[in-house]
Structure formats: structure tokens, C-alpha cells
Design a protein around this motif. Sequence first.
Motif, PDB file in Angstrom:
ATOM      1  N   ASN A 153       1.478   5.911   7.846  1.00  0.00           N
ATOM      2  CA  ASN A 153       0.309   5.790   7.024  1.00  0.00           C
ATOM      3  C   ASN A 153       0.378   8.111   7.119  1.00  0.00           C
ATOM      4  N   ARG A 211      -1.779   9.557   5.226  1.00  0.00           N
ATOM      5  CA  ARG A 211      -3.340   9.839   5.655  1.00  0.00           C
ATOM      6  C   ARG A 211      -3.326  10.685   6.749  1.00  0.00           C
ATOM      7  N   ARG A 212      -2.550   9.663   8.165  1.00  0.00           N
ATOM      8  CA  ARG A 212      -3.198   9.673   9.444  1.00  0.00           C
ATOM      9  C   ARG A 212      -2.780  11.307  10.291  1.00  0.00           C
ATOM     10  N   GLY A 260      -5.681  -2.083  10.737  1.00  0.00           N
ATOM     11  CA  GLY A 260      -6.201  -1.585  12.038  1.00  0.00           C
ATOM     12  C   GLY A 260      -5.469  -1.256  12.313  1.00  0.00           C
ATOM     13  N   ASN A 269      -0.074   4.120   1.304  1.00  0.00           N
ATOM     14  CA  ASN A 269      -0.119   4.398   2.508  1.00  0.00           C
ATOM     15  C   ASN A 269       0.606   4.213   3.660  1.00  0.00           C
ATOM     16  N   TYR A 270       0.804   2.812   3.359  1.00  0.00           N
ATOM     17  CA  TYR A 270       1.546   2.318   4.808  1.00  0.00           C
ATOM     18  C   TYR A 270       2.738   1.587   4.530  1.00  0.00           C
ATOM     19  N   TYR A 315      -7.937   0.442   1.117  1.00  0.00           N
ATOM     20  CA  TYR A 315      -7.582  -0.372   2.294  1.00  0.00           C
ATOM     21  C   TYR A 315      -7.575   0.020   3.752  1.00  0.00           C
ATOM     22  N   ARG A 316      -7.393  -0.524   4.903  1.00  0.00           N
ATOM     23  CA  ARG A 316      -7.229  -0.175   5.802  1.00  0.00           C
ATOM     24  C   ARG A 316      -6.408  -1.192   6.662  1.00  0.00           C
ATOM     25  N   TYR A 368      -2.650  -0.125  12.265  1.00  0.00           N
ATOM     26  CA  TYR A 368      -1.813   1.313  11.951  1.00  0.00           C
ATOM     27  C   TYR A 368      -2.875   2.822  12.175  1.00  0.00           C
ATOM     28  N   GLU A 369      -4.259   2.163  12.611  1.00  0.00           N
ATOM     29  CA  GLU A 369      -4.918   3.359  12.341  1.00  0.00           C
ATOM     30  C   GLU A 369      -5.802   3.641  13.780  1.00  0.00           C
ATOM     31  N   SER A 370      -5.301   2.631  14.929  1.00  0.00           N
ATOM     32  CA  SER A 370      -6.390   2.483  16.471  1.00  0.00           C
ATOM     33  C   SER A 370      -5.340   3.423  17.110  1.00  0.00           C
ATOM     34  N   ASN A 424       0.795  -1.018  -0.127  1.00  0.00           N
ATOM     35  CA  ASN A 424      -0.312  -0.056   0.118  1.00  0.00           C
ATOM     36  C   ASN A 424       1.019   1.419  -0.087  1.00  0.00           C
TER      37      ASN A 424
END
Length: 215
Positions: free
Chosen positions: A115, A117-118, A210, A12-13, A207-208, A212-214, A10
Motif C-alpha cells: 500500500n 500511500r500508507r 478497505g 498502489n496495491y 481507488y481504496r 488494506y486500509e483499515s 492498481n
Amino acid sequence: MAHYTLVMGNKNYSSWSMRPWLVLRHFGIAFSEQLIPLFEPGYDAAIRAVSPSGKVPLLVDGDLQVWDSLAICEYLAERHPGLWPRDPAARAIARSVSAEMHSSFLALRMNFQCNIRRRTPRAPTPEVQADINRIVALWTDCRARFGDDGPYLFGAFSIADAMYAPVCFRFQTWGVQLSGAAGVYMATMLATPALQDLARDAIAEPYRIGKYESD
Ligand SMILES: N[C@@H](CCC(=O)N[C@@H](CS)C(=O)NCC(=O)O)C(=O)O
């Protein structure tokens, strides 16, 4: 004429995939991309089906498979001029800082994940701060010693900048503020068309992952 395929994770990651992608894009080298979304069902088998190391990125050039981000960049540098600084001393240091990026900064990589986007400002642990301090010193030194002919680490954009591009995105994500030459360099990097193209694609990815998002 060579036609490369970059097998990558990805946008993003996948910080390792980002490096050769940026080199190909920045230098206008023709390539196709084959994206395998990480941690989606079956992703590991899909990577192992094409990549001897079981990891991305992988560059395919006809019958040849080249894996590992730095080896891919070196392979491209043997075929396309201008990817490393021309001056031998500058080139040696560019290789040193690229190898250092490739083998070090574990605390930063583990705690401040890629990440794009974050945006979550976070206080660095002492171990992360030590990595940040080393990167700032390294960027400042390269800019002072080799940066006369352009705004990048060795003047013109080179593989060394691509190696540090994920750090710029990580600093942006986790709110690491830099001043002085290192801050100017980071802003220049984030405004570079190839990095902006990558960030645009990353933000559009559905795609997400989890974990790396939480946190
Ligand atoms: N040292 C390698 C690291 C490659 C790497 O760890 N890639 C990650 C994605 S960024 C990967 O393939 N992970 C999949 C897995 O381990 O299952 C390089 O520079 O290319």
C-alpha cells in the motif's frame, strides 16, 4: 516494432503488476497500460475476460498473451538487451533471487501488504522478521558480490531489482528501518525514477481497498 499492452491491477496495491511495469518503464520499452482496479465491482470478471490465469499482470503482444510477472519479465528479456546481468554467474544468481522472491516471503506479503500511500510503522512478528532478515542478507550479499558497477543488486538495474521493488515500498509503508548496504540499496531504489513515477501514479489513484486500509 513490438507494441505491448500490460494489463495490471492498481499501482498502489498490485505488487505483482508493479514488477513488469517497472521493467518496461525503466528500460524505456514502449507499452500501453490497461488498469483493472482490484476489488471494484466486476473486477474479477474483467480480469478473467482477458487473462487465462484470472490474475494480473498479463502482457499482450499481438496475438500472444503472457501471464505471471516473472514469465513476463523473461519474455521481455528475450526481446530487449540488458534486462538481466550480462555475466553468466551474476545472471544465474539474479534469476535465483528473483525466483526466491516469486515463491517465498509469505509472512511478509500477508502481514505487510503493498500500500504505497500508507505510512503505519508496525512491529514485525517473528515470521515477518525472519523474512526481513533473509531479504537483508540477500541484498547485502548481492551488493557485495555483484554491485561494483552500479548501485543496484547486480550493479545496473535489472529484473532482480524490479522483483524486490515492492519490498522496498512495503518496508517504507510499515516502517522497517534498515542500516548498512541494505539500507543504502533501499534508499537508492525508492529514489529511482521508475519507482518514483509508479509511486506518483499510485498516490493519485482514486481507488481504496478497505481491507488494506483499515487494519
Ligand atoms: N504469481 C502471479 C501472481 C498474480 C496475482 O496474484 N495477482 C493478483 C493481483 S497483485 C490478482 O490478480 N488478484 C486478483 C484475484 O486473485 O482475483 C504473478 O507473479 O503474476
